[in-house]
Write an enzyme that holds these catalytic residues in place. Structure first.
Site, PDB file in Angstrom:
ATOM      1  N   LYS A  13       0.837  -1.222   0.000  1.00  0.00           N
ATOM      2  CA  LYS A  13       0.000   0.000   0.000  1.00  0.00           C
ATOM      3  C   LYS A  13       0.864   1.261   0.000  1.00  0.00           C
ATOM      4  CE  LYS A  13      -2.120  -1.081   3.906  1.00  0.00           C
ATOM      5  NZ  LYS A  13      -1.460  -2.371   4.231  1.00  0.00           N
ATOM      6  N   ARG A  86     -10.434   0.627   7.897  1.00  0.00           N
ATOM      7  CA  ARG A  86      -9.982  -0.713   8.277  1.00  0.00           C
ATOM      8  C   ARG A  86     -11.048  -1.509   9.002  1.00  0.00           C
ATOM      9  NH1 ARG A  86      -4.019   0.166   8.380  1.00  0.00           N
ATOM     10  NH2 ARG A  86      -3.092  -1.795   8.952  1.00  0.00           N
ATOM     11  N   ARG A 125      12.033  -5.697   5.610  1.00  0.00           N
ATOM     12  CA  ARG A 125      11.874  -4.235   5.496  1.00  0.00           C
ATOM     13  C   ARG A 125      12.773  -3.512   6.514  1.00  0.00           C
ATOM     14  NH1 ARG A 125       6.040  -1.623   5.715  1.00  0.00           N
ATOM     15  NH2 ARG A 125       5.930  -2.695   7.720  1.00  0.00           N
ATOM     16  N   ARG A 158      10.671  -1.689  11.866  1.00  0.00           N
ATOM     17  CA  ARG A 158       9.486  -1.122  12.511  1.00  0.00           C
ATOM     18  C   ARG A 158       9.152  -1.948  13.738  1.00  0.00           C
ATOM     19  NH1 ARG A 158       4.648   0.242   8.351  1.00  0.00           N
ATOM     20  NH2 ARG A 158       3.415  -1.041   9.784  1.00  0.00           N
ATOM     21  N   ARG A 169      -1.169  -9.062  13.099  1.00  0.00           N
ATOM     22  CA  ARG A 169      -1.687  -8.091  12.115  1.00  0.00           C
ATOM     23  C   ARG A 169      -2.450  -8.820  11.015  1.00  0.00           C
ATOM     24  NH1 ARG A 169       3.855  -5.450  10.811  1.00  0.00           N
ATOM     25  NH2 ARG A 169       2.799  -4.271   9.179  1.00  0.00           N
TER      26      ARG A 169
HETATM   27  P1  AP5 Z   1       4.789  -1.569   1.989  1.00  0.00           P
HETATM   28  O1  AP5 Z   1       4.543  -0.765   0.775  1.00  0.00           O
HETATM   29  O2  AP5 Z   1       5.428  -0.905   3.148  1.00  0.00           O
HETATM   30  O3  AP5 Z   1       3.429  -2.296   2.411  1.00  0.00           O
HETATM   31  P2  AP5 Z   1       2.224  -1.758   3.273  1.00  0.00           P
HETATM   32  O4  AP5 Z   1       1.005  -2.428   2.740  1.00  0.00           O
HETATM   33  O5  AP5 Z   1       2.240  -0.277   3.345  1.00  0.00           O
HETATM   34  O6  AP5 Z   1       2.617  -2.433   4.663  1.00  0.00           O
HETATM   35  P3  AP5 Z   1       2.433  -1.880   6.133  1.00  0.00           P
HETATM   36  O7  AP5 Z   1       3.271  -2.771   6.984  1.00  0.00           O
HETATM   37  O8  AP5 Z   1       2.661  -0.413   6.205  1.00  0.00           O
HETATM   38  O9  AP5 Z   1       0.907  -2.195   6.334  1.00  0.00           O
HETATM   39  P4  AP5 Z   1       0.058  -2.195   7.602  1.00  0.00           P
HETATM   40  O10 AP5 Z   1      -1.322  -2.080   7.083  1.00  0.00           O
HETATM   41  O11 AP5 Z   1       0.319  -3.360   8.481  1.00  0.00           O
HETATM   42  O12 AP5 Z   1       0.599  -0.932   8.433  1.00  0.00           O
HETATM   43  P5  AP5 Z   1       0.031   0.513   8.701  1.00  0.00           P
HETATM   44  O13 AP5 Z   1       1.175   1.414   8.824  1.00  0.00           O
HETATM   45  O14 AP5 Z   1      -1.080   0.866   7.802  1.00  0.00           O
HETATM   46  O15 AP5 Z   1       5.651  -2.859   1.572  1.00  0.00           O
HETATM   47  C1  AP5 Z   1       6.111  -3.752   2.555  1.00  0.00           C
HETATM   48  C2  AP5 Z   1       7.493  -4.285   2.166  1.00  0.00           C
HETATM   49  O16 AP5 Z   1       7.382  -5.036   0.953  1.00  0.00           O
HETATM   50  C3  AP5 Z   1       8.516  -3.174   1.861  1.00  0.00           C
HETATM   51  O17 AP5 Z   1       9.764  -3.587   2.323  1.00  0.00           O
HETATM   52  C4  AP5 Z   1       8.503  -3.061   0.332  1.00  0.00           C
HETATM   53  O18 AP5 Z   1       9.737  -2.625  -0.183  1.00  0.00           O
HETATM   54  C5  AP5 Z   1       8.183  -4.493  -0.083  1.00  0.00           C
HETATM   55  N1  AP5 Z   1       7.389  -4.529  -1.308  1.00  0.00           N
HETATM   56  C6  AP5 Z   1       6.255  -3.789  -1.567  1.00  0.00           C
HETATM   57  N2  AP5 Z   1       5.787  -4.062  -2.800  1.00  0.00           N
HETATM   58  C7  AP5 Z   1       6.640  -4.982  -3.331  1.00  0.00           C
HETATM   59  C8  AP5 Z   1       6.681  -5.665  -4.582  1.00  0.00           C
HETATM   60  N3  AP5 Z   1       5.748  -5.464  -5.530  1.00  0.00           N
HETATM   61  N4  AP5 Z   1       7.677  -6.564  -4.783  1.00  0.00           N
HETATM   62  C9  AP5 Z   1       8.626  -6.789  -3.826  1.00  0.00           C
HETATM   63  N5  AP5 Z   1       8.647  -6.172  -2.615  1.00  0.00           N
HETATM   64  C10 AP5 Z   1       7.661  -5.290  -2.383  1.00  0.00           C
HETATM   65  O19 AP5 Z   1      -0.608   0.311  10.162  1.00  0.00           O
HETATM   66  C11 AP5 Z   1       0.204   0.032  11.272  1.00  0.00           C
HETATM   67  C12 AP5 Z   1      -0.642  -0.053  12.534  1.00  0.00           C
HETATM   68  O20 AP5 Z   1      -1.253   1.217  12.788  1.00  0.00           O
HETATM   69  C13 AP5 Z   1      -1.820  -1.052  12.502  1.00  0.00           C
HETATM   70  O21 AP5 Z   1      -1.413  -2.354  12.842  1.00  0.00           O
HETATM   71  C14 AP5 Z   1      -2.753  -0.426  13.554  1.00  0.00           C
HETATM   72  O22 AP5 Z   1      -2.304  -0.693  14.857  1.00  0.00           O
HETATM   73  C15 AP5 Z   1      -2.593   1.071  13.298  1.00  0.00           C
HETATM   74  N6  AP5 Z   1      -3.534   1.587  12.292  1.00  0.00           N
HETATM   75  C16 AP5 Z   1      -3.209   2.122  11.073  1.00  0.00           C
HETATM   76  N7  AP5 Z   1      -4.310   2.502  10.413  1.00  0.00           N
HETATM   77  C17 AP5 Z   1      -5.364   2.209  11.217  1.00  0.00           C
HETATM   78  C18 AP5 Z   1      -6.770   2.336  11.080  1.00  0.00           C
HETATM   79  N8  AP5 Z   1      -7.328   2.853   9.965  1.00  0.00           N
HETATM   80  N9  AP5 Z   1      -7.554   1.912  12.096  1.00  0.00           N
HETATM   81  C19 AP5 Z   1      -7.020   1.405  13.237  1.00  0.00           C
HETATM   82  N10 AP5 Z   1      -5.697   1.241  13.426  1.00  0.00           N
HETATM   83  C20 AP5 Z   1      -4.876   1.641  12.429  1.00  0.00           C
HETATM   84 MG    MG Z   2       2.379   1.128   4.907  1.00  0.00          MG
END
Ligand code: AP5
Ligand code: MG
Length: 213
Positions: A13, A86, A125, A158, A169
């Site tokens: 994402k 979410r 990552r 992270r 997660r």
């Molecule tokens: P990356 O692009 O970072 O993936 P991502 O989907 O953004 O992963 P996140 O870990 O950020 O998702 P998440 O939903 O768990 O975390 P968030 O910060 O939203 O890619 C990941 C890795 O893969 C990277 O190393 C990248 O280089 C690699 N990669 C990507 N694409 C690739 C490809 N095509 N080929 C090869 N490699 C690739 O949320 C974190 C926490 O915050 C949650 O757990 C929760 O506690 C809280 N939170 C956030 N939003 C909410 C909400 N709306 N409601 C409640 N709690 C929330």
């Molecule tokens: Mg992210």
């Protein structure tokens, strides 16, 4: 263009949202990034959010919807919501907030990646402490050993990228977030993308399906 990026942890994402934002001049609204910034700055929001983020649980809906309302008072041009909504309550809340502004979401991009690939990606990552640049030891490694190529900063994992929290997660995603696929499917907004392809292939598939590729 107003988009939602849906998809499990590590589905790409953030990576794809950044590329699209850069190319089309959109605002990138990542609730995860906003929460991590608040935690780092030890604000009231950060102190509330820390225990949820560190354990992979979801921050309560009212806290998240409050954050989004504030973001939208600042930003009305095109945007990408990354990692929001979410839960069904957040999806309903967003529909109400946007409705009051006479706005709507154009597409919801659902990035699909199998669990074993997610675990592999998140385990590799790394982020820079100095400038925040993102690396992946397998797919996008730093050239300068363990340091950041951009600023020489130290790289770190992270706090929620360890095996136990990644597993939580994934299960929280399945239980609380998956149901909103149907919410957007019946509204004709859901676009399915194979997130396991390489970076450029995923980007091309997204731009094509939202009508800008
Ligand atoms: P990356 O692009 O970072 O993936 P991502 O989907 O953004 O992963 P996140 O870990 O950020 O998702 P998440 O939903 O768990 O975390 P968030 O910060 O939203 O890619 C990941 C890795 O893969 C990277 O190393 C990248 O280089 C690699 N990669 C990507 N694409 C690739 C490809 N095509 N080929 C090869 N490699 C690739 O949320 C974190 C926490 O915050 C949650 O757990 C929760 O506690 C809280 N939170 C956030 N939003 C909410 C909400 N709306 N409601 C409640 N709690 C929330
Ligand atoms: Mg992210």
């Amino acid at each position: 263009m107003r988009l939602v990026f849906l998809g499990g942890p590590g589905s790409g994402k953030g990576t794809q949202a950044k590329k699209l934002v850069e190319k089309f001049g959109l605002a990138h609204i990542s609730t995860g990034d906003l929460l991590r910034k608040a935690i780092k700055e030890e604000t009231k929001l950060g102190l509330t959010a820390k225990k949820y983020v560190d354990s992979g649980e979801l921050v309560p809906d009212d806290v998240i919807l409050g954050m989004i309302k504030e973001e939208l008072t600042r930003e009305r041009r095109g945007f990408i919501f990354d990692g929001f909504p979410r839960t069904l309550a957040q999806a309903n809340g967003l529909e109400k907030i946007l409705g009051e502004m006479s706005l709507d979401i154009d597409y919801v991009v659902n990035l699909q990646v199998a669990d074993d690939l997610i675990i592999e990606r998140l385990g590799a990552r790394r982020l820079c402490k100095g400038c925040g640049f993102e690396y992946n030891l397998k797919t996008r490694p730093p050239q300068a050993g363990g340091k950041c190529d951009q600023c020489g900063g130290e790289l770190f994992r992270r706090s929620d990228d360890n095996d136990e929290v990644i597993k939580n997660r994934l299960s929280v995603y399945r239980e609380k977030t998956k149901p909103i696929e149907e919410f957007y499917r019946v509204r004709g907004k859901l676009v399915e993308i194979d997130g396991s392809l390489d970076f450029d292939e995923v980007f091309e598939a997204i731009t094509k399906s939202v009508g800008v590729g």
